[in-house]
Design an enzyme around this catalytic site. Structure first.
Site, PDB file in Angstrom:
ATOM      1  N   SER A   1     -46.478   2.889 -66.073  1.00  0.00           N
ATOM      2  CA  SER A   1     -45.941   2.597 -64.745  1.00  0.00           C
ATOM      3  C   SER A   1     -46.214   1.153 -64.350  1.00  0.00           C
ATOM      4  CB  SER A   1     -46.546   3.546 -63.705  1.00  0.00           C
ATOM      5  OG  SER A   1     -46.102   4.867 -63.905  1.00  0.00           O
TER       6      SER A   1
ATOM      7  N   HIS B   1     -44.448  13.942 -48.562  1.00  0.00           N
ATOM      8  CA  HIS B   1     -44.438  15.403 -48.535  1.00  0.00           C
ATOM      9  C   HIS B   1     -45.740  15.819 -47.862  1.00  0.00           C
ATOM     10  CE1 HIS B   1     -43.740  19.520 -49.422  1.00  0.00           C
ATOM     11  NE2 HIS B   1     -44.359  19.592 -50.577  1.00  0.00           N
TER      12      HIS B   1
END
Length: 341
Positions: free
Chosen positions: A55, A110
């Site tokens: 990443s 979330h």
């Protein structure tokens, strides 16, 4: 029913977010979509990642400055946690919480870990949510063509007194103000999101498609024809539903299809399905699903990995890959390129 308030760019202080230093923790689907949109909107963004990892390399290829998670938290005004739900609490406890300070904004897309108290923020730290109602790759692709993905915002704690304004400004910067932003709560977002995923848009739809495919193939029909009829056409009809509701979909299809829809659909999704949905919702509301999921993730993901393997080997995936590879349009301008985003 309450009146719906939708916030658009014209209602929002779009410059507020540009005065904040934003640390995005994670560069998966949402991390990629949100950080690249923020960057293009003129925001000051760094990525908090494991330096040297995949990443990190991808993020630097996009021109981002990267830091360790700890250094990113120390640097930032806003810490947006966009790593998977199941590892958030561990990463938070070890690499985020020790470096938080009063007045910072801890953000999520979330409500899972806050609502189920897997993460408990310290006093003085603002806790907010900006939740795009679509995958991160779509958040990015819609932004790039001048549109946006609708978004939910919520405020869990507001020590600074401006958390809602910050959430709105952030949501605008990722493109949501072009489409519409709605205020909710962590509880409502978490429970309805999990229910929607399990009962309808992921679990329900994928099970319906697979079962329909299996019934046709078992009855002797070509798997290629079965694929087109129960999977390929789904996207075409969902596009109509998305733009104009079930009414527009029914307006567009034939009378034969519409009559079959309204008379036979309830035979498939009847009282047994309704009871199953209610049982799913009870597990979500009680926290039973959250505990089961976290236990599975922490115990080696044996059930999860087995289910992934079984689903990947299903005939519908093999037939679909063969059909899709023959469509030129399907190979151009792909939303997801696993090597890049």
């Amino acid at each position: 029913m309450e009146n719906l308030k939708i916030f658009l760019d014209k209602d929002i202080n779009q410059d507020l977010i540009k005065s904040k230093k934003i640390a995005i923790i994670g560069f998966g689907s949402q991390g990629y979509g949100q950080s690249t949109n923020l960057k293009d909107s003129g925001c000051n963004v760094v990525l908090g990642l494991r330096l040297g990892g995949k990443s990190d390399i991808k993020a630097r290829d996009y021109g981002f400055k990267t830091m360790t998670i700890e250094d990113a938290v120390k640097w930032a005004d806003i810490v947006q946690i966009l790593i998977p739900d199941e590892i958030q609490s561990e990463v938070y406890e070890k690499q985020i919480q020790p470096y938080l300070r009063a007045g910072q904004y801890l953000m999520f897309s979330h409500g899972f870990n806050i609502h189920y108290k897997k993460i408990v923020a310290p006093e003085g730290v603002n806790v907010i949510m900006v939740a795009p109602k679509g995958p991160g790759h779509t958040v990015r692709s819609e932004y790039q063509i001048g549109r946006g993905v609708p978004c939910l915002i919520a405020v869990y704690s507001d020590s600074s007194g401006d958390s809602k304004e910050v959430a709105l400004s952030y949501a605008s910067a990722i493109g949501a103000g072009r489409a519409g932003i709605i205020e909710t709560t962590f509880k409502e977002e978490t429970e309805t999101d999990l229910f929607g995923e399990q009962a309808v848009i992921c679990g329900g739809v994928s099970a319906l498609i697979k079962t329909g495919f299996e019934v046709l193939v078992e009855a002797g029909y070509s798997p290629y024809m079965a694929y087109f009829e129960v999977l390929h056409e789904m996207k075409l009809l969902v596009d109509l539903i998305n733009q104009g509701g079930l009414a527009d979909m029914r307006y567009s299809i034939s009378n034969t299809a519409e009559y079959g829809d309204m008379t036979r659909g309830p035979k498939v999704i009847g009282e047994q399905s309704r009871k199953a949905m209610k049982d799913l919702l009870k597990d979500i509301q009680s926290g039973a699903f959250a505990d089961e999921f976290m236990s599975e993730m922490k115990s080696g993901c044996h059930k999860f990995n087995k289910l992934r393997e079984e689903n990947a080997e299903h005939l519908i995936e093999k037939v679909g890959a063969e059909i899709r590879s023959s469509f030129k349009w399907n190979n151009d301008n792909r939303i997801i390129d696993r090597n890049k985003n």
